[in-house]
Design a protein around this motif. Structure first.
Motif, mmCIF file in Angstrom:
data_model
loop_
_atom_site.group_PDB
_atom_site.id
_atom_site.type_symbol
_atom_site.label_atom_id
_atom_site.label_comp_id
_atom_site.label_asym_id
_atom_site.label_seq_id
_atom_site.Cartn_x
_atom_site.Cartn_y
_atom_site.Cartn_z
ATOM 1 N N PHE A 13 62.547 64.621 35.583
ATOM 2 C CA PHE A 13 61.780 63.417 35.269
ATOM 3 C C PHE A 13 62.649 62.428 34.501
ATOM 4 C CE2 PHE A 13 58.694 66.681 36.039
ATOM 5 C CZ PHE A 13 57.679 66.026 36.720
ATOM 6 N N GLN A 14 62.560 61.181 34.923
ATOM 7 C CA GLN A 14 63.344 60.118 34.294
ATOM 8 C C GLN A 14 62.479 59.340 33.314
ATOM 9 O OE1 GLN A 14 64.429 56.750 36.810
ATOM 10 N NE2 GLN A 14 66.467 56.730 35.890
ATOM 11 N N SER A 15 62.991 59.190 32.097
ATOM 12 C CA SER A 15 62.352 58.338 31.098
ATOM 13 C C SER A 15 63.424 57.410 30.537
ATOM 14 C CB SER A 15 61.740 59.186 29.975
ATOM 15 O OG SER A 15 62.736 59.557 29.037
ATOM 16 N N PRO A 16 63.044 56.412 29.739
ATOM 17 C CA PRO A 16 64.063 55.543 29.136
ATOM 18 C C PRO A 16 65.050 56.308 28.259
ATOM 19 C CG PRO A 16 61.896 54.532 28.967
ATOM 20 C CD PRO A 16 61.677 55.935 29.452
ATOM 21 N N ASN A 17 64.657 57.525 27.834
ATOM 22 C CA ASN A 17 65.502 58.309 26.927
ATOM 23 C C ASN A 17 66.399 59.317 27.632
ATOM 24 O OD1 ASN A 17 64.333 57.059 24.624
ATOM 25 N ND2 ASN A 17 62.555 58.405 24.825
ATOM 26 N N GLY A 18 66.230 59.489 28.944
ATOM 27 C CA GLY A 18 67.080 60.454 29.632
ATOM 28 C C GLY A 18 66.382 61.148 30.783
ATOM 29 N N LEU A 19 66.987 62.242 31.230
ATOM 30 C CA LEU A 19 66.492 63.027 32.359
ATOM 31 C C LEU A 19 66.081 64.407 31.861
ATOM 32 C CD1 LEU A 19 69.297 62.103 34.923
ATOM 33 C CD2 LEU A 19 66.935 61.283 34.963
ATOM 34 N N TYR A 20 64.863 64.826 32.227
ATOM 35 C CA TYR A 20 64.296 66.059 31.687
ATOM 36 C C TYR A 20 63.720 66.924 32.800
ATOM 37 C CZ TYR A 20 64.679 63.393 27.388
ATOM 38 O OH TYR A 20 65.168 62.647 26.342
ATOM 39 N N THR A 21 63.920 68.234 32.657
ATOM 40 C CA THR A 21 63.351 69.197 33.595
ATOM 41 C C THR A 21 62.409 70.125 32.828
ATOM 42 O OG1 THR A 21 63.903 70.771 35.363
ATOM 43 C CG2 THR A 21 65.216 70.909 33.347
ATOM 44 N N PRO A 22 61.294 70.519 33.425
ATOM 45 C CA PRO A 22 60.313 71.329 32.690
ATOM 46 C C PRO A 22 60.862 72.704 32.289
ATOM 47 C CG PRO A 22 59.344 70.389 34.685
ATOM 48 C CD PRO A 22 60.810 70.150 34.768
ATOM 49 N N THR A 23 60.497 73.136 31.092
ATOM 50 C CA THR A 23 60.830 74.496 30.664
ATOM 51 C C THR A 23 59.995 75.522 31.426
ATOM 52 O OG1 THR A 23 59.219 74.291 28.873
ATOM 53 C CG2 THR A 23 61.515 73.816 28.328
ATOM 54 N N SER A 24 58.883 75.083 31.996
ATOM 55 C CA SER A 24 57.927 75.982 32.651
ATOM 56 C C SER A 24 58.135 76.030 34.165
ATOM 57 C CB SER A 24 56.497 75.539 32.332
ATOM 58 O OG SER A 24 56.352 74.135 32.541
ATOM 59 N N TYR A 25 59.394 76.055 34.596
ATOM 60 C CA TYR A 25 59.707 76.125 36.029
ATOM 61 C C TYR A 25 59.157 77.410 36.653
ATOM 62 C CZ TYR A 25 63.337 79.172 34.141
ATOM 63 O OH TYR A 25 63.996 80.170 33.474
ATOM 64 N N LEU A 26 58.940 77.378 37.966
ATOM 65 C CA LEU A 26 58.566 78.591 38.695
ATOM 66 C C LEU A 26 59.802 79.394 39.075
ATOM 67 C CD1 LEU A 26 55.819 77.355 41.212
ATOM 68 C CD2 LEU A 26 55.478 78.600 39.072
ATOM 69 N N LEU A 27 60.790 78.702 39.650
ATOM 70 C CA LEU A 27 62.002 79.357 40.134
ATOM 71 C C LEU A 27 63.215 78.806 39.396
ATOM 72 C CD1 LEU A 27 63.225 81.316 42.290
ATOM 73 C CD2 LEU A 27 63.614 79.283 43.704
ATOM 74 N N ARG A 28 64.069 79.705 38.976
ATOM 75 C CA ARG A 28 65.293 79.320 38.265
ATOM 76 C C ARG A 28 66.316 78.822 39.290
ATOM 77 N NH1 ARG A 28 68.034 83.506 33.945
ATOM 78 N NH2 ARG A 28 69.750 82.180 33.223
ATOM 79 N N GLY A 29 66.240 77.535 39.593
ATOM 80 C CA GLY A 29 67.049 76.959 40.659
ATOM 81 C C GLY A 29 68.520 76.844 40.303
ATOM 82 N N THR A 30 69.371 76.975 41.310
ATOM 83 C CA THR A 30 70.815 76.928 41.074
ATOM 84 C C THR A 30 71.286 75.522 40.703
ATOM 85 O OG1 THR A 30 71.212 76.641 43.453
ATOM 86 C CG2 THR A 30 71.274 78.888 42.583
ATOM 87 N N LYS A 31 70.742 74.494 41.341
ATOM 88 C CA LYS A 31 71.142 73.122 40.992
ATOM 89 C C LYS A 31 70.641 72.763 39.592
ATOM 90 C CE LYS A 31 73.242 70.926 42.987
ATOM 91 N NZ LYS A 31 72.973 70.131 44.164
ATOM 92 N N ARG A 32 69.446 73.214 39.264
ATOM 93 C CA ARG A 32 68.897 73.003 37.919
ATOM 94 C C ARG A 32 69.820 73.629 36.870
ATOM 95 N NH1 ARG A 32 65.849 75.687 34.160
ATOM 96 N NH2 ARG A 32 64.226 74.486 33.078
ATOM 97 N N GLU A 33 70.239 74.867 37.111
ATOM 98 C CA GLU A 33 71.135 75.554 36.179
ATOM 99 C C GLU A 33 72.465 74.804 36.037
ATOM 100 O OE1 GLU A 33 70.680 79.143 34.668
ATOM 101 O OE2 GLU A 33 68.861 77.920 34.676
ATOM 102 N N TYR A 34 72.988 74.347 37.160
ATOM 103 C CA TYR A 34 74.261 73.619 37.157
ATOM 104 C C TYR A 34 74.149 72.330 36.333
ATOM 105 C CZ TYR A 34 78.055 70.686 38.951
ATOM 106 O OH TYR A 34 79.134 69.844 39.057
ATOM 107 N N LEU A 35 73.090 71.564 36.555
ATOM 108 C CA LEU A 35 72.921 70.291 35.842
ATOM 109 C C LEU A 35 72.702 70.506 34.347
ATOM 110 C CD1 LEU A 35 70.675 68.392 38.424
ATOM 111 C CD2 LEU A 35 73.101 67.999 37.958
ATOM 112 N N LEU A 36 71.984 71.573 33.994
ATOM 113 C CA LEU A 36 71.806 71.900 32.577
ATOM 114 C C LEU A 36 73.141 72.286 31.943
ATOM 115 C CD1 LEU A 36 68.480 73.959 32.701
ATOM 116 C CD2 LEU A 36 68.816 71.812 31.452
ATOM 117 N N ASP A 37 73.910 73.113 32.637
ATOM 118 C CA ASP A 37 75.202 73.550 32.106
ATOM 119 C C ASP A 37 76.160 72.373 31.912
ATOM 120 O OD1 ASP A 37 74.358 76.156 32.029
ATOM 121 O OD2 ASP A 37 75.457 76.803 33.813
ATOM 122 N N LYS A 38 76.056 71.372 32.787
ATOM 123 C CA LYS A 38 76.922 70.198 32.693
ATOM 124 C C LYS A 38 76.399 69.169 31.693
ATOM 125 C CE LYS A 38 79.971 71.424 35.767
ATOM 126 N NZ LYS A 38 81.362 71.734 35.370
ATOM 127 N N GLY A 39 75.211 69.415 31.138
ATOM 128 C CA GLY A 39 74.635 68.486 30.176
ATOM 129 C C GLY A 39 74.097 67.212 30.792
#
Length: 200
Positions: free
Chosen positions: A132-158
């Protein structure tokens, strides 16, 4: 018969993307269900020559072994309608090959895709994690169903951050992006928050 799991891997011009992240997810799944492991590096030897140019979805079915590998040309989905849907009965902690519950819910929604809500918390879409995009940045829910590989990659890269996002919080955001192994943020598969259809 052992439960089948699937892994969808981006294959572009003969290169398998983010294979380390896929390997980690496969390892977690196999340890949980079978106490074993398989090595995805063998996939490079299984790619046909005629699939080494262009963009493909490499779908791997596996249980205690690799059951099948199928590489099909990939085209980005067109998303014109997104429903916000109650999914309290949906569980998808592991990437099961059987997606019938998700498919039925998507068909019932009448939309191109869904934002799934469990216990008032935003989780995932039917085929992707959410950013989700807000004026403050990009956020992904902590309550995901599946631990996605792209999600993990983007989190690791900050590049994105985790945050609890409740259904009532959706209007705080401007846009929602759909990401998965084949879809990057820059591919802009997204929807304006004001265009969401609330079906819960």
């Amino acid at each position: 018969m052992n439960t089948l799991f699937s892994e969808a891997i981006k294959l572009k011009d003969g290169v398998l993307y983010n294979l380390d992240y896929h390997q980690m997810r496969v390892n977690r799944t196999l340890q949980q269900f079978f106490g074993t492991s398989i090595d995805l590096s063998v996939l490079a030897q299984l790619i046909p020559e005629d699939k080494k140019s262009g963009l493909y979805k490499c779908r791997v079915l596996y249980n205690t072994r690799i059951v099948s590998v199928e590489c099909t040309p990939y085209q980005f989905r067109s998303i014109q309608s997104v429903g916000v849907v109650n999914a309290n009965h949906i569980s998808y902690d592991y990437k099961y090959a059987d997606r019938s519950d998700l498919n039925r819910l998507l068909e019932k929604s009448g939309c191109d895709d869904m934002i799934l809500i469990k216990d008032r918390l935003v989780t995932d879409a039917s085929f992707a994690n959410l950013v989700f995009q807000s004026p403050n940045g990009l956020y992904t829910p902590t309550s995901y169903l599946l631990r996605g590989t792209k999600r993990e990659y983007l989190l690791d890269k900050g590049l994105i951050q985790e945050r609890e996002i409740r259904q009532e919080d959706l209007t705080q955001y401007e846009r929602v992006f759909f990401i998965n192994a084949l879809i990057d943020l820059e591919d802009n598969i997204s929807m304006d928050i004001q265009s969401l259809r609330y079906l819960t």
